[in-house]
Every structure is written in structure tokens, then in C-alpha cells.
Design a protein around this motif. Sequence first.
Motif, PDB file in Angstrom:
ATOM      1  N   ASP A   8       0.821  -1.216   0.000  1.00 22.86           N
ATOM      2  CA  ASP A   8       0.000   0.000   0.000  1.00 22.86           C
ATOM      3  C   ASP A   8       0.854   1.264   0.000  1.00 22.86           C
ATOM      4  OD1 ASP A   8      -2.325  -1.467   0.001  1.00 22.86           O
ATOM      5  OD2 ASP A   8      -2.566  -1.425   2.187  1.00 22.86           O
TER       6      ASP A   8
ATOM      7  N   LYS B  39       3.428   3.857  -4.494  1.00 19.72           N
ATOM      8  CA  LYS B  39       2.541   4.499  -5.463  1.00 19.72           C
ATOM      9  C   LYS B  39       2.508   3.698  -6.763  1.00 19.72           C
ATOM     10  CE  LYS B  39       1.701   8.922  -7.777  1.00 19.72           C
ATOM     11  NZ  LYS B  39       2.174  10.315  -7.991  1.00 19.72           N
TER      12      LYS B  39
ATOM     13  N   TYR C  95      -1.470  -1.650  -6.714  1.00 19.08           N
ATOM     14  CA  TYR C  95      -2.860  -1.760  -6.285  1.00 19.08           C
ATOM     15  C   TYR C  95      -3.196  -3.202  -5.912  1.00 19.08           C
ATOM     16  CZ  TYR C  95      -2.997   2.643  -8.923  1.00 19.08           C
ATOM     17  OH  TYR C  95      -2.734   3.900  -9.401  1.00 19.08           O
ATOM     18  N   ASN C  96      -4.219  -3.311  -5.063  1.00 19.29           N
ATOM     19  CA  ASN C  96      -4.835  -4.593  -4.718  1.00 19.29           C
ATOM     20  C   ASN C  96      -3.826  -5.713  -4.442  1.00 19.29           C
ATOM     21  OD1 ASN C  96      -6.869  -6.493  -4.291  1.00 19.29           O
ATOM     22  ND2 ASN C  96      -6.971  -7.059  -6.461  1.00 19.29           N
TER      23      ASN C  96
ATOM     24  N   ILE D  84       0.360  -8.271  -7.175  1.00 16.69           N
ATOM     25  CA  ILE D  84      -0.097  -6.880  -7.135  1.00 16.69           C
ATOM     26  C   ILE D  84      -0.616  -6.494  -8.520  1.00 16.69           C
ATOM     27  CG2 ILE D  84       1.516  -6.193  -5.303  1.00 16.69           C
ATOM     28  CD1 ILE D  84       3.223  -4.841  -7.504  1.00 16.69           C
ATOM     29  N   GLU D  85      -1.401  -5.439  -8.569  1.00 16.11           N
ATOM     30  CA  GLU D  85      -1.918  -4.928  -9.845  1.00 16.11           C
ATOM     31  C   GLU D  85      -1.311  -3.556 -10.135  1.00 16.11           C
ATOM     32  OE1 GLU D  85      -6.156  -4.944  -9.704  1.00 16.11           O
ATOM     33  OE2 GLU D  85      -6.298  -7.098  -9.269  1.00 16.11           O
TER      34      GLU D  85
ATOM     35  N   ASP E  23      -1.166  -0.297 -13.456  1.00 13.40           N
ATOM     36  CA  ASP E  23      -1.848   0.248 -14.635  1.00 13.40           C
ATOM     37  C   ASP E  23      -1.520  -0.626 -15.850  1.00 13.40           C
ATOM     38  OD1 ASP E  23      -2.827   1.683 -16.770  1.00 13.40           O
ATOM     39  OD2 ASP E  23      -2.003   3.601 -16.105  1.00 13.40           O
TER      40      ASP E  23
ATOM     41  N   LYS F  22      -4.369  -3.810 -13.704  1.00 11.30           N
ATOM     42  CA  LYS F  22      -5.377  -3.386 -12.739  1.00 11.30           C
ATOM     43  C   LYS F  22      -6.766  -3.853 -13.156  1.00 11.30           C
ATOM     44  CE  LYS F  22      -6.930   0.740 -10.259  1.00 11.30           C
ATOM     45  NZ  LYS F  22      -6.813   2.215 -10.131  1.00 11.30           N
TER      46      LYS F  22
END
Length: 305
Positions: free
Chosen positions: A224, A227, A230-231, A250-251, A253, A289
Motif C-alpha cells: 500500500d 505508489k 494496487y490490490n 499486485i496490480e 496500470d 489493474k
Amino acid sequence: MSNRIKLIIQASWVGIAGNTLLAFVKMYVGFTAHSQSVIGDGIDTFSDILTYVIILFTARISQKPPSVKYPYGYLRAETIASKFLSFFIFFAGAQLLYANLSTLISGKERALPEALALYVTAVSIVGKFLLAYWQFYIGKKTNSRMLIANAKNMRADVVLSISVLIGTAATLYFQMPLIDTLLAIVVSLWILRIGFKVFMESNTELMDGVDDTSAYERVFEAADAVKGAYNPHRARIRKMSNLYLIDLDIEVDGQMSVSDSHKIGVAVEQEIKDRLDNVYDIMIHIEPKGNYEVDEKFGLSRDQL
């Protein structure tokens, strides 16, 4: 050779030297003072020498570099050694229980020991306590399961020697050998409990689990903190000796370049290492993502903690 392995080997040699001295003294005094309980205590101490030999052998194996057959290395040899040590502890307790139950059932009286047996047992208690403390200290310092397991065995030996001291003193005072037999039965049950506990503790690592599940929280917090990551999900944490092996999905862009995605993965790895000590390896799997895969059936997500 790593400093950790050097400390484990050093602790093993100290244990071998100390137990060899105690074993010979107890066996000699046990025979000369006609004390069966002291002889039994000496035999148990001889078994400790064998466990230290196993630890020495295992410490040398565990430092071997990875091979084709064992690409993760040989550190799990320590966990296997802990399993063997649990059998030794359990066997010692079962042997003591059987011998004393047989004596109790048969009604056979033991000969009264001489006072010399009290003195050597008192010295044994002090020696065993110091050895057990040393093993716990080095075991905690190196995070070595096999040293900690053997320290628990040594702690059981201290209780065993205390029971021998109390039993011998009570036997001489009351002229009742039965007291020594009953105390030995109680102690043997306690030793069996320790053996079973050591056996169960090593199961977690062999089953690719961790005792400290808070490590998962720190892994998710690390992801988390980066930057563009995600997820974090499908986390898997295993232990190999004192080291963590971590897998995490992890996810990112989906339009991001492979190079930039890789940088995010590296940043997540570094964050995990900053928050979790003794990390051996981290595998980050990167997905676009919003990706969802129906057949993901293992690993943990945050909502499962």
C-alpha cells in the motif's frame, strides 16, 4: 561460513563437552552409590550428546549452497532435525515412564542410595541449567528451531535432575524408595509433553506456514505504501529456518510499460524488506489493474486476515 552457523556450531560443542562431563560423573556415582535414579539420569544425559552431534551435522548441511535438487538451499534441514529431536525427547520420557511403571507394578523395591548421589545430582542441576540457558540464548539469537528444541530438552533434564534430587533425599529421609518411583513417573509424563510440543511446533514450517501471522499485515502495508501498486492479494509466506519466503500478487496500470511495472515491483520488495526482518526471497507477480482470475485458489487477501 556465516556467523549464525558459527554460533550454532559453537553452542553444540559447548553442549557436547558439558554433557559428556556430566554423563560420566553421574554414571560413575550412580553405580558406586547404588542409585538407579542417578544412573537413569546419566543415561538420559548421554542421549543429549547424540542430539548435539545431530545439530552439528545439520548445521554443516544447512550452509550448503542451493543445488539442482534443492534450489532453495538446505536450511530446512534444521526443521527436520527439530523433528528428530522431538522423537529423542519423547523416547526418553517413554523409557523413563515404562521403567518406573514396571517397578511400581512389580512391587520390586529399589536399594537405598548413598548420600553421594545427592551431591552429584545437585551439581548436575546447576550444570544443566547453565547449558539450557546458553542453548536458549543462542537459539533465540540465531532463530534456530533445533537449538531451541534442544534447549527445551535440556530444561526437561533440569526438572528430571531436580526430581531425582528430591526423590533421593525423600528416599533417604523416609527410607521409602516408592517416593523416588512416583516422582519419576510424574517427570516422565512432563517430558513426554515437551516432546509432543516440539514435534507440533516444527509442523508449521514443514506445512509452509508461519506462527507469526502479523507478517501478512506488514506485507500488505508495504504494498500500500508504494505508489502505483494496487490490490495486493494472493500473499503466501513461508519460513525456511529463520528466513521468510514471500510471494505476492499486485496490480498496476495495464497501460504501463514492462520497465515501469518492474520498478514498482522492486519498490514493493524493498518496502517489504524494510518492514520485515530475515527475508530470504520475494516473488512479486504483476497483473493489470482490475484483473480477475477464477482459478486462484491459494494465498491470502487482506479480508481473510
